[in-house]
Design an enzyme around this catalytic site. Structure first.
Site, PDB file in Angstrom:
ATOM      1  N   ARG A   1     -11.146   7.798  11.534  1.00 27.23           N
ATOM      2  CA  ARG A   1     -10.412   7.208  10.419  1.00 27.23           C
ATOM      3  C   ARG A   1      -9.274   8.132  10.052  1.00 27.23           C
ATOM      4  NH1 ARG A   1     -12.314   3.948   6.417  1.00 27.23           N
ATOM      5  NH2 ARG A   1     -10.129   3.975   5.829  1.00 27.23           N
TER       6      ARG A   1
ATOM      7  N   ARG B   1     -12.576  -2.962  18.917  1.00 30.84           N
ATOM      8  CA  ARG B   1     -11.899  -3.662  20.026  1.00 30.84           C
ATOM      9  C   ARG B   1     -11.389  -2.684  21.058  1.00 30.84           C
ATOM     10  NH1 ARG B   1      -6.749  -3.674  20.963  1.00 30.84           N
ATOM     11  NH2 ARG B   1      -6.307  -2.859  18.881  1.00 30.84           N
ATOM     12  N   ARG B   2     -10.686  -1.636  20.604  1.00 30.37           N
ATOM     13  CA  ARG B   2     -10.183  -0.643  21.550  1.00 30.37           C
ATOM     14  C   ARG B   2     -11.327   0.097  22.225  1.00 30.37           C
ATOM     15  NH1 ARG B   2      -6.051   1.096  16.996  1.00 30.37           N
ATOM     16  NH2 ARG B   2      -4.256  -0.211  17.517  1.00 30.37           N
TER      17      ARG B   2
ATOM     18  N   LYS C   1      -2.486  -8.322  11.469  1.00 33.26           N
ATOM     19  CA  LYS C   1      -3.805  -8.115  12.069  1.00 33.26           C
ATOM     20  C   LYS C   1      -4.849  -7.705  11.035  1.00 33.26           C
ATOM     21  CE  LYS C   1      -3.151  -3.248  13.466  1.00 33.26           C
ATOM     22  NZ  LYS C   1      -4.278  -2.669  12.717  1.00 33.26           N
ATOM     23  N   ASP C   2      -4.401  -7.243   9.861  1.00 33.33           N
ATOM     24  CA  ASP C   2      -5.323  -6.827   8.809  1.00 33.33           C
ATOM     25  C   ASP C   2      -5.716  -7.950   7.868  1.00 33.33           C
ATOM     26  OD1 ASP C   2      -5.268  -4.287   9.812  1.00 33.33           O
ATOM     27  OD2 ASP C   2      -3.853  -3.499   8.341  1.00 33.33           O
TER      28      ASP C   2
ATOM     29  N   ARG D   1      -4.515  11.284  12.630  1.00 33.93           N
ATOM     30  CA  ARG D   1      -5.053  10.970  13.951  1.00 33.93           C
ATOM     31  C   ARG D   1      -4.318  11.722  15.057  1.00 33.93           C
ATOM     32  NH1 ARG D   1      -7.360   4.808  13.892  1.00 33.93           N
ATOM     33  NH2 ARG D   1      -7.729   4.659  11.663  1.00 33.93           N
TER      34      ARG D   1
ATOM     35  N   SER E   1       0.585   4.011   1.910  1.00 32.85           N
ATOM     36  CA  SER E   1       0.684   4.781   3.149  1.00 32.85           C
ATOM     37  C   SER E   1       2.115   4.754   3.679  1.00 32.85           C
ATOM     38  CB  SER E   1      -0.264   4.221   4.207  1.00 32.85           C
ATOM     39  OG  SER E   1       0.202   2.977   4.699  1.00 32.85           O
TER      40      SER E   1
ATOM     41  N   ARG F   1       0.847  -1.184   0.000  1.00 31.83           N
ATOM     42  CA  ARG F   1       0.000   0.000   0.000  1.00 31.83           C
ATOM     43  C   ARG F   1       0.891   1.245   0.000  1.00 31.83           C
ATOM     44  NH1 ARG F   1      -3.105  -0.434   5.289  1.00 31.83           N
ATOM     45  NH2 ARG F   1      -3.917   1.593   4.623  1.00 31.83           N
TER      46      ARG F   1
ATOM     47  N   CYS G   1     -11.943  -9.119  11.485  1.00 33.09           N
ATOM     48  CA  CYS G   1     -10.841  -8.313  11.994  1.00 33.09           C
ATOM     49  C   CYS G   1     -11.320  -7.102  12.784  1.00 33.09           C
ATOM     50  CB  CYS G   1      -9.968  -7.835  10.834  1.00 33.09           C
ATOM     51  SG  CYS G   1      -9.261  -9.151   9.835  1.00 33.09           S
TER      52      CYS G   1
ATOM     53  N   ASN H   1      -4.821   8.370   8.520  1.00 34.95           N
ATOM     54  CA  ASN H   1      -3.480   7.844   8.757  1.00 34.95           C
ATOM     55  C   ASN H   1      -2.954   8.348  10.101  1.00 34.95           C
ATOM     56  OD1 ASN H   1      -2.565  10.497   8.340  1.00 34.95           O
ATOM     57  ND2 ASN H   1      -2.212  10.149   6.172  1.00 34.95           N
TER      58      ASN H   1
END
Length: 344
Positions: free
Chosen positions: A143, A125-126, A77-78, A149, A10, A8, A236, A145
């Site tokens: 949402r 989850r968080r 995790k993704d 955030r 990013s 990707r 996920c 990057n």
């Protein structure tokens, strides 16, 4: 032969792919990065609306199967827990610290944030675990990057955000962390901190090359965590946390696995743990999942409205364009956290 590594665009994805590329180059292989845009990168919708974090891997996997690239690097995790036909995770390199990290205004820790403080996270989850702590935090979905955030905190739109420590480490942003969250409070996502190096299953020429990057303990721990996630039949983005660790037991080396399942509003949670053999990580994950299911986990892992009132929007702003500040709430006494973890 030049190895084409799909990634990707990013900053974090490019950094992680470069880490793997450099290991391959050190072993004498030529590698070039091939940038791929995924639906998760272009959509501003919440992850639960666009199909979960698997949207980040779909386009890259398509390129692998089409032979447009030779290998790919994902945040483990993704990756969906269901195997992709024709592809194989050929290596899981040495895992970074799996814990979550808090980036808060004024250097505050989680316990120092006042009641009503706005905490941003893109993870159910968080959100579930933060709300279950009973600190009275205003947890909102976000949402964007890493820069976007963290920019919410520096601009005053949020009092804090929660991110993966591993990602901040890899892009050199650890100095902005105000607290690394203890897994007793917030368990990470299954596979968090680990990278997955994927290629086509029929690439017998490439599989031994990539296998040299594999770390045994990292594969063991993440296998247990992802087996638990698969057995719970959760995606996920479900409010589920898990952390496996290779530890020294009474009879030698063993595998310890802790897990969390909760409702995203924080009203109910299950925390369970189990110890097993390092030689059977998938079995340990499945057994702990069974314990959770017997205790009612299926009734807890319910995702709330992904776009509730008060959501903090994350526009991709040009450099130098400020986000209007918000007023900080008055300090208040935080409610105590009641740890409900049980050892099975």
């Amino acid at each position: 032969m030049m190895l084409r590594l799909g990634t990707r665009r990013s900053t974090l994805a490019m950094t992680q792919s470069t880490l793997v590329a450099d290991q391959l180059r050190a072993a004498g292989h030529a590698v070039e990065l091939v940038e791929i845009t995924t639906h998760g990168d272009t959509s501003s919708e919440h992850l639960t609306l666009i199909g979960g974090t698997g949207v980040f891997s779909a386009a890259i996997r398509h390129a692998l199967l089409a032979g447009e690239i030779d290998l790919a690097v994902h945040s483990l995790k993704d990756l969906p827990v269901v195997p992709e036909p024709g592809l194989v995770v050929a290596a899981i390199p040495l895992r970074a610290d799996a814990r979550d990290a808090l980036v808060a205004r004024d250097g505050l820790t989680l316990g120092e944030l006042p009641e009503g403080a706005v905490v941003g996270t893109g993870s159910p989850r968080r959100a579930a675990q933060l709300r279950a702590l009973g600190l009275g935090l205003d947890v909102r979905p976000v949402r964007g990057n890493v820069d976007t955030r963290i920019g919410l905190v520096t601009s005053g739109r949020c009092d804090a955000v929660v991110l993966a420590r591993a990602g901040l480490l890899r892009i050199g942003r650890l100095a902005e962390v105000t607290e690394v969250l203890d897994p007793i409070q917030v368990l990470p996502a299954p596979g968090q901190g680990a990278l997955a190096v994927e290629c086509r299953a029929d690439r017998t020429d490439l599989l031994p090359v990539l296998a040299a990057l594999d770390d045994a303990d990292s594969r063991t721990t993440t296998t247990a965590e992802r087996a638990l996630l698969a057995a719970l039949e959760a995606g996920c983005t479900a409010p589920i946390g898990a952390l496996a660790e290779v530890v020294e037991g009474v009879d030698g080396v063993e595998l310890s696995l802790r897990a969390f399942v909760g409702s995203e509003d924080g009203s109910a949670e299950l925390r369970r743990s189990l110890v097993g053999s390092v030689d059977e990580p998938a079995d340990l994950g499945r057994r702990l999942a069974l314990i959770l299911l017997e205790d009612g986990a299926a009734d807890l892992a319910v995702t709330l409205d992904p776009d509730p009132p008060g959501r903090v929007e994350l526009p991709e702003l040009p450099d130098g364009v400020p986000i209007p500040p918000r007023a900080h709430p008055d300090p208040a006494t935080a409610r105590p956290h009641h740890d409900s973890e049980q050892v099975s």
